[in-house]
Design a protein around this motif. Sequence first.
Motif, short mmCIF file in Angstrom:
data_model
loop_
_atom_site.label_atom_id
_atom_site.label_comp_id
_atom_site.label_asym_id
_atom_site.label_seq_id
_atom_site.Cartn_x
_atom_site.Cartn_y
_atom_site.Cartn_z
N SER A 21 0.83 -1.21 0.00
CA SER A 21 0.00 0.00 0.00
C SER A 21 0.86 1.25 0.00
CB SER A 21 -0.95 0.00 1.20
OG SER A 21 -0.22 -0.03 2.42
N SER A 22 2.00 1.19 0.71
CA SER A 22 2.89 2.35 0.78
C SER A 22 3.66 2.54 -0.52
CB SER A 22 3.86 2.18 1.95
OG SER A 22 4.81 3.22 1.97
N ALA A 23 4.24 1.47 -1.04
CA ALA A 23 5.11 1.59 -2.22
C ALA A 23 4.34 1.69 -3.53
CB ALA A 23 6.06 0.39 -2.27
N LEU A 24 3.19 1.04 -3.59
CA LEU A 24 2.45 0.98 -4.86
C LEU A 24 1.11 1.69 -4.82
CD1 LEU A 24 3.07 -2.79 -5.74
CD2 LEU A 24 4.40 -0.80 -6.47
N GLY A 25 0.70 2.12 -3.63
CA GLY A 25 -0.61 2.75 -3.51
C GLY A 25 -1.75 1.78 -3.76
N ALA A 26 -1.52 0.51 -3.50
CA ALA A 26 -2.50 -0.52 -3.81
C ALA A 26 -3.55 -0.63 -2.70
CB ALA A 26 -1.81 -1.87 -3.98
N THR A 27 -4.76 -1.00 -3.12
CA THR A 27 -5.80 -1.39 -2.18
C THR A 27 -5.59 -2.86 -1.85
OG1 THR A 27 -7.39 0.20 -3.08
CG2 THR A 27 -8.28 -1.67 -1.83
N ILE A 28 -5.49 -3.17 -0.58
CA ILE A 28 -5.13 -4.52 -0.15
C ILE A 28 -6.36 -5.28 0.33
CG2 ILE A 28 -3.70 -5.89 1.40
CD1 ILE A 28 -2.16 -4.28 -0.73
N LEU A 29 -6.54 -6.46 -0.22
CA LEU A 29 -7.55 -7.40 0.23
C LEU A 29 -6.82 -8.58 0.86
CD1 LEU A 29 -9.67 -7.38 -3.05
CD2 LEU A 29 -10.04 -5.95 -1.02
N GLU A 30 -7.45 -9.24 1.83
CA GLU A 30 -6.78 -10.33 2.53
C GLU A 30 -7.66 -11.55 2.67
OE1 GLU A 30 -5.07 -9.29 6.27
OE2 GLU A 30 -4.38 -7.31 5.61
N ALA A 31 -7.01 -12.71 2.63
CA ALA A 31 -7.69 -13.97 2.91
C ALA A 31 -6.69 -14.89 3.58
CB ALA A 31 -8.22 -14.61 1.63
N ALA A 32 -7.19 -15.71 4.54
CA ALA A 32 -6.32 -16.59 5.31
C ALA A 32 -6.51 -18.05 4.98
CB ALA A 32 -6.55 -16.36 6.81
N ASP A 33 -7.48 -18.37 4.13
CA ASP A 33 -7.74 -19.77 3.81
C ASP A 33 -8.24 -19.89 2.37
OD1 ASP A 33 -10.79 -19.62 3.81
OD2 ASP A 33 -10.37 -19.00 5.86
N THR A 34 -8.27 -21.12 1.89
CA THR A 34 -8.59 -21.36 0.48
C THR A 34 -10.02 -20.95 0.10
OG1 THR A 34 -7.02 -23.19 0.50
CG2 THR A 34 -8.56 -23.10 -1.33
N PRO A 35 -11.06 -21.36 0.83
CA PRO A 35 -12.42 -20.98 0.42
C PRO A 35 -12.64 -19.47 0.40
CG PRO A 35 -12.48 -22.76 2.04
CD PRO A 35 -11.08 -22.26 2.01
N THR A 36 -12.14 -18.78 1.43
CA THR A 36 -12.30 -17.32 1.48
C THR A 36 -11.57 -16.67 0.31
OG1 THR A 36 -12.43 -17.39 3.89
CG2 THR A 36 -11.94 -15.26 2.88
N ALA A 37 -10.36 -17.12 0.04
CA ALA A 37 -9.57 -16.55 -1.06
C ALA A 37 -10.27 -16.77 -2.40
CB ALA A 37 -8.18 -17.18 -1.08
N HIS A 38 -10.78 -17.96 -2.61
CA HIS A 38 -11.46 -18.28 -3.87
C HIS A 38 -12.67 -17.38 -4.07
CE1 HIS A 38 -14.11 -20.81 -6.51
NE2 HIS A 38 -12.96 -20.88 -7.17
N ASP A 39 -13.52 -17.28 -3.06
CA ASP A 39 -14.74 -16.46 -3.17
C ASP A 39 -14.40 -14.98 -3.34
OD1 ASP A 39 -16.15 -18.78 -2.89
OD2 ASP A 39 -16.69 -18.44 -0.78
N LEU A 40 -13.44 -14.50 -2.55
CA LEU A 40 -13.07 -13.08 -2.60
C LEU A 40 -12.44 -12.73 -3.94
CD1 LEU A 40 -13.02 -10.48 -0.96
CD2 LEU A 40 -10.79 -11.16 -0.05
N ALA A 41 -11.60 -13.60 -4.47
CA ALA A 41 -10.96 -13.35 -5.76
C ALA A 41 -11.98 -13.27 -6.88
CB ALA A 41 -9.93 -14.43 -6.05
N LEU A 42 -12.91 -14.20 -6.90
CA LEU A 42 -13.91 -14.20 -7.97
C LEU A 42 -14.85 -13.01 -7.85
CD1 LEU A 42 -14.85 -17.98 -8.31
CD2 LEU A 42 -13.09 -16.67 -9.50
N HIS A 43 -15.14 -12.60 -6.62
CA HIS A 43 -16.08 -11.49 -6.40
C HIS A 43 -15.44 -10.13 -6.69
CE1 HIS A 43 -19.36 -9.20 -4.68
NE2 HIS A 43 -18.50 -8.58 -3.88
N THR A 44 -14.18 -9.95 -6.30
CA THR A 44 -13.55 -8.63 -6.41
C THR A 44 -12.69 -8.46 -7.65
OG1 THR A 44 -11.63 -9.33 -5.09
CG2 THR A 44 -13.53 -8.43 -3.90
N GLN A 45 -12.27 -9.57 -8.28
CA GLN A 45 -11.42 -9.52 -9.47
C GLN A 45 -10.19 -8.62 -9.26
OE1 GLN A 45 -11.94 -11.22 -12.74
NE2 GLN A 45 -13.02 -12.42 -11.19
#
Length: 213
Positions: A21-45
């Motif tokens: 976020s500091s170096a690239l100005g990126a919006t950061i999304l987080e996931a700690a497990d496979t199901p959450t990551a899969h759903d979040l990735a498909l939803h937020t692209q």
Amino acid sequence: MKILLVDDHTVVRAGLGQLLSSALGATILEAADTPTAHDLALHTQPDLVVLDLGLPGAGGLWLLPRLHDAGLRVLVLSMHADPIYARRALDAGATGYVSKTIGADDLLDAIRQAMAGQCYVEAGIAAMLNEHRDVLGRDFGRLTARDLDIMRFLGEGRSLSDIAATLGVSYKTVANTAGMIKTKLGVARTVDLIRLAIATQAGGTMDGVRRMP
């Protein structure tokens, strides 16, 4: 830009998120497990997924091809610097592969290149992939996460009984899995599998490894 960080360690996600976020100005999304990551990735692209392979449950190697099939770019950030993990991840659709020992500047470079669709592999890992390009080909794409773990343990000089105890399975299960790995990789003997495992971790040579006819 949006970057999804997938790692089961909170402190890793926090530190990496602050850097990006500091170096690239990126919006950061987080996931700690496979199901959450899969759903979040498909939803937020997100523009990029930074993925650890060692996730609980199905694991990163299960998630990786599904993210790739959804058209997402994935940079693997793994504790494993072994080229067999890198080869497997790249075969599964990773845009790049780096280890968690990489420096901050190199990591930022890897992320920029991955977001641009360019393949980035950490220099030391890339050198080992090139050194063993004769054996780290399509065969390794057939290995499961458990296969890779057993290969890593063999490369560390551990016995099948020790590996079984570590994984919490029977000796017979590990022995049978090692037999299937030999078939997948086309090596004739258990000693050849051990030599292959050692060579691909330590940057050794493939001298003396007998391939199946």
